[in-house]
Scaffold this motif. Structure first.
Motif, mmCIF file in Angstrom:
data_model
loop_
_atom_site.group_PDB
_atom_site.id
_atom_site.type_symbol
_atom_site.label_atom_id
_atom_site.label_comp_id
_atom_site.label_asym_id
_atom_site.label_seq_id
_atom_site.Cartn_x
_atom_site.Cartn_y
_atom_site.Cartn_z
ATOM 1 N N GLN A 276 0.783 -1.227 0.000
ATOM 2 C CA GLN A 276 0.000 0.000 0.000
ATOM 3 C C GLN A 276 0.822 1.288 0.000
ATOM 4 O O GLN A 276 0.273 2.354 -0.302
ATOM 5 C CB GLN A 276 -0.941 -0.002 1.218
ATOM 6 N N PHE A 277 2.091 1.230 0.307
ATOM 7 C CA PHE A 277 2.869 2.463 0.344
ATOM 8 C C PHE A 277 2.958 3.174 -1.008
ATOM 9 O O PHE A 277 2.899 4.411 -1.057
ATOM 10 C CB PHE A 277 4.275 2.203 0.894
ATOM 11 N N PRO A 278 3.107 2.455 -2.130
ATOM 12 C CA PRO A 278 3.252 3.200 -3.400
ATOM 13 C C PRO A 278 2.055 4.085 -3.736
ATOM 14 O O PRO A 278 2.229 5.117 -4.404
ATOM 15 C CB PRO A 278 3.417 2.069 -4.433
ATOM 16 N N GLU A 279 0.849 3.717 -3.303
ATOM 17 C CA GLU A 279 -0.343 4.482 -3.655
ATOM 18 C C GLU A 279 -0.933 5.234 -2.465
ATOM 19 O O GLU A 279 -2.016 5.834 -2.590
ATOM 20 C CB GLU A 279 -1.404 3.547 -4.240
ATOM 21 N N ALA A 280 -0.262 5.201 -1.323
ATOM 22 C CA ALA A 280 -0.822 5.830 -0.121
ATOM 23 C C ALA A 280 -0.733 7.343 -0.206
ATOM 24 O O ALA A 280 0.237 7.905 -0.732
ATOM 25 C CB ALA A 280 -0.089 5.326 1.121
ATOM 26 N N ARG A 281 -1.744 8.010 0.348
ATOM 27 C CA ARG A 281 -1.797 9.463 0.406
ATOM 28 C C ARG A 281 -2.395 9.889 1.744
ATOM 29 O O ARG A 281 -3.213 9.175 2.327
ATOM 30 C CB ARG A 281 -2.649 10.037 -0.741
ATOM 31 N N GLY A 282 -1.995 11.068 2.213
ATOM 32 C CA GLY A 282 -2.611 11.675 3.384
ATOM 33 C C GLY A 282 -2.487 10.833 4.636
ATOM 34 O O GLY A 282 -1.409 10.326 4.989
ATOM 35 N N ILE A 283 -3.605 10.636 5.328
ATOM 36 C CA ILE A 283 -3.621 9.936 6.603
ATOM 37 C C ILE A 283 -3.251 8.468 6.450
ATOM 38 O O ILE A 283 -2.781 7.835 7.392
ATOM 39 C CB ILE A 283 -5.018 10.078 7.266
ATOM 40 N N GLN A 284 -3.420 7.930 5.234
ATOM 41 C CA GLN A 284 -3.051 6.533 5.018
ATOM 42 C C GLN A 284 -1.549 6.327 5.186
ATOM 43 O O GLN A 284 -1.111 5.303 5.715
ATOM 44 C CB GLN A 284 -3.496 6.063 3.631
ATOM 45 N N VAL A 285 -0.752 7.291 4.741
ATOM 46 C CA VAL A 285 0.699 7.207 4.934
ATOM 47 C C VAL A 285 1.024 7.168 6.421
ATOM 48 O O VAL A 285 1.855 6.374 6.882
ATOM 49 C CB VAL A 285 1.404 8.392 4.252
ATOM 50 N N SER A 286 0.363 8.006 7.190
ATOM 51 C CA SER A 286 0.591 8.022 8.633
ATOM 52 C C SER A 286 0.157 6.706 9.275
ATOM 53 O O SER A 286 0.815 6.204 10.188
ATOM 54 C CB SER A 286 -0.157 9.195 9.263
ATOM 55 N N ALA A 287 -0.964 6.142 8.797
ATOM 56 C CA ALA A 287 -1.419 4.855 9.338
ATOM 57 C C ALA A 287 -0.405 3.752 9.045
ATOM 58 O O ALA A 287 -0.145 2.881 9.895
ATOM 59 C CB ALA A 287 -2.783 4.507 8.755
ATOM 60 N N LEU A 288 0.170 3.770 7.850
ATOM 61 C CA LEU A 288 1.190 2.776 7.525
ATOM 62 C C LEU A 288 2.440 2.966 8.382
ATOM 63 O O LEU A 288 3.077 1.990 8.792
ATOM 64 C CB LEU A 288 1.540 2.872 6.040
ATOM 65 N N MET A 289 2.799 4.224 8.652
ATOM 66 C CA MET A 289 3.922 4.487 9.555
ATOM 67 C C MET A 289 3.614 3.981 10.967
ATOM 68 O O MET A 289 4.497 3.454 11.666
ATOM 69 C CB MET A 289 4.223 5.981 9.579
ATOM 70 N N TYR A 290 2.380 4.135 11.398
ATOM 71 C CA TYR A 290 1.954 3.615 12.702
ATOM 72 C C TYR A 290 2.132 2.101 12.738
ATOM 73 O O TYR A 290 2.636 1.534 13.721
ATOM 74 C CB TYR A 290 0.494 4.005 12.927
ATOM 75 N N ALA A 291 1.723 1.428 11.653
ATOM 76 C CA ALA A 291 1.913 -0.017 11.575
ATOM 77 C C ALA A 291 3.398 -0.380 11.593
ATOM 78 O O ALA A 291 3.797 -1.373 12.214
ATOM 79 C CB ALA A 291 1.249 -0.558 10.311
ATOM 80 N N ALA A 292 4.229 0.429 10.931
ATOM 81 C CA ALA A 292 5.674 0.179 10.939
ATOM 82 C C ALA A 292 6.250 0.312 12.347
ATOM 83 O O ALA A 292 7.136 -0.447 12.739
ATOM 84 C CB ALA A 292 6.373 1.136 9.979
ATOM 85 N N VAL A 293 5.752 1.279 13.107
ATOM 86 C CA VAL A 293 6.197 1.437 14.496
ATOM 87 C C VAL A 293 5.856 0.185 15.307
ATOM 88 O O VAL A 293 6.676 -0.309 16.102
ATOM 89 C CB VAL A 293 5.555 2.682 15.127
ATOM 90 N N LEU A 294 4.657 -0.351 15.106
ATOM 91 C CA LEU A 294 4.264 -1.570 15.821
ATOM 92 C C LEU A 294 5.160 -2.744 15.438
ATOM 93 O O LEU A 294 5.546 -3.550 16.296
ATOM 94 C CB LEU A 294 2.805 -1.903 15.525
ATOM 95 N N LEU A 295 5.511 -2.843 14.149
ATOM 96 C CA LEU A 295 6.400 -3.921 13.721
ATOM 97 C C LEU A 295 7.782 -3.769 14.344
ATOM 98 O O LEU A 295 8.390 -4.757 14.786
ATOM 99 C CB LEU A 295 6.498 -3.924 12.196
ATOM 100 N N MET A 296 8.287 -2.542 14.423
ATOM 101 C CA MET A 296 9.577 -2.315 15.070
ATOM 102 C C MET A 296 9.527 -2.676 16.547
ATOM 103 O O MET A 296 10.477 -3.246 17.091
ATOM 104 C CB MET A 296 10.007 -0.864 14.893
ATOM 105 N N LEU A 297 8.419 -2.352 17.212
ATOM 106 C CA LEU A 297 8.280 -2.712 18.620
ATOM 107 C C LEU A 297 8.278 -4.224 18.806
ATOM 108 O O LEU A 297 8.875 -4.745 19.757
ATOM 109 C CB LEU A 297 6.997 -2.106 19.186
ATOM 110 N N MET A 298 7.612 -4.937 17.896
ATOM 111 C CA MET A 298 7.596 -6.396 17.986
ATOM 112 C C MET A 298 8.997 -6.974 17.845
ATOM 113 O O MET A 298 9.409 -7.846 18.624
ATOM 114 C CB MET A 298 6.664 -6.963 16.907
ATOM 115 N N THR A 299 9.757 -6.497 16.867
ATOM 116 C CA THR A 299 11.119 -7.000 16.689
ATOM 117 C C THR A 299 12.020 -6.601 17.859
ATOM 118 O O THR A 299 12.902 -7.370 18.258
ATOM 119 C CB THR A 299 11.705 -6.491 15.371
ATOM 120 N N LEU A 300 11.785 -5.404 18.410
ATOM 121 C CA LEU A 300 12.565 -4.983 19.578
ATOM 122 C C LEU A 300 12.285 -5.884 20.769
ATOM 123 O O LEU A 300 13.209 -6.294 21.489
ATOM 124 C CB LEU A 300 12.232 -3.535 19.927
ATOM 125 N N ILE A 301 11.018 -6.228 20.981
ATOM 126 C CA ILE A 301 10.657 -7.122 22.085
ATOM 127 C C ILE A 301 11.307 -8.488 21.897
ATOM 128 O O ILE A 301 11.809 -9.102 22.846
ATOM 129 C CB ILE A 301 9.126 -7.236 22.195
#
Length: 318
Positions: A276-301
């Motif tokens: 979804q990143f290639p076509e994301a716009r506006g708040i969707q980009v931020s939502a994908l970044m939020y999901a990326a933060v969660l993935l980083m937290l999982m790998t950190l744990i």
């Protein structure tokens, strides 16, 4: 002390050698600091870009199941992707751990002559060099048709269990998990084999000298002595499975909806980001970044747990 047993005189180090040592220490320190700064910069940028979604959706983003990027009606929830990421990685781990540990034992003990053992070790390590897109293509054209009869049987006979409650359509959680297991197998096998091979030979000799059988020695002496390395390799494999993108995207079905069934199409956070990143716009980009933060937290744990477990096991068996 006779001349033949006299210790050689220690040569004083020249100023040039001491200068090179100081430059090496300082340069490695600078590189280490730069690595930490780069990592912190990446985390800060992703966290900052995710702030609009954090403010708009809060914790509902984690528990929600909707993913609607239509302008004016945006609603995002990442729970199905969290579920797909965790379940596919755990299934891959359950398959890869016994296979990896068994292969490591087979390669570190003298079950076969050295030459065939060297060839098998090379072939196992070669699995890590195969690109993930090739694993995905292999999964589509070979693995999915191969396991389709098994999936049909599971649904027909065990369909009353939610894990097999949907009709298999091809791509889904099960084939993605099987390919992830194959992909993490080389790193787990290599680390477990090196941990077993690094054990002092006196452990094996002492155990068998006291009358222990070969298998008793392996499972009650060698594996406990190398358990910290084995667990560390397992956690590294789990981290690889959590972040795998291309193969999972090609095989999991990319369905942004929650289903318990392992036979149904699903999604992972990494696949969501890739799609979804290639076509994301506006708040969707931020939502994908939020999901990326969660993935980083999982790998950190996962990395923190690996460090804690390895340190405790070291303290237990040292």
């Amino acid at each position: 002390m006779t001349p033949s047993t006299a210790l050689p005189e220690r040569r004083s180090r020249s100023p040039q050698e001491r200068l090179i040592d100081r430059l090496f220490v300082r340069s490695t320190l600078v590189l280490a600091v730069l690595t930490g700064v780069l990592l912190a910069f990446i985390v800060l940028v992703i966290a900052w870009r995710s702030l609009p979604a954090v403010q708009a959706f809060g914790l509902n983003f984690i528990t929600g199941s909707a993913w609607n990027p239509v302008p004016g009606r945006e609603d995002f929830g990442v729970f199905p992707m969290l579920y797909g990421t965790l379940v596919s990685s755990i299934i891959a781990l359950l398959i890869a751990v016994p296979l990896g540990l068994g292969t490591a034992i087979f390669l570190s003990e003298d079950f076969i002559p050295p030459q065939p053992r060297l060839v098998i070790s090379f072939l196992v390590e070669l699995l890590a060099a195969i690109p993930s897109v090739v694993y995905g293509l292999w999964g589509i054209f070979v693995l999915i048709p191969l396991i389709q009869p098994v999936a049909q049987w599971l649904h027909a006979n065990l369909g009353w269990i939610p894990l097999f409650g949907t009709e298999p359509v091809g791509p889904g959680m099960l084939p993605a998990s099987l390919v992830l297991a194959i992909m993490i197998l080389p790193i787990m096998t290599a680390i477990a084999k090196d941990s077993l091979a690094a054990l002092p030979p006196e452990l094996r000799q002492a155990s068998m000298g006291l009358g222990a059988t070969r298998w008793w020695t392996i499972f009650r002496v060698l594996i406990p002595a190398a358990i910290s390395g084995i667990v560390g390799g397992t956690m590294l494999g789990l981290g690889r499975a959590l972040g795998e993108t291309m193969a999972a995207t090609m095989l999991i079905g990319n369905a942004n909806q929650f289903q318990w069934s392992l036979l149904a199409p699903a999604n992972t956070i990494a696949s969501l980001l890739a799609n979804q990143f290639p076509e994301a716009r506006g708040i969707q980009v931020s939502a994908l970044m939020y999901a990326a933060v969660l993935l980083m937290l999982m790998t950190l744990i996962v990395n923190i747990l690996a460090e804690v477990i390895v340190n405790r096991l070291k303290a237990k068996y040292e």
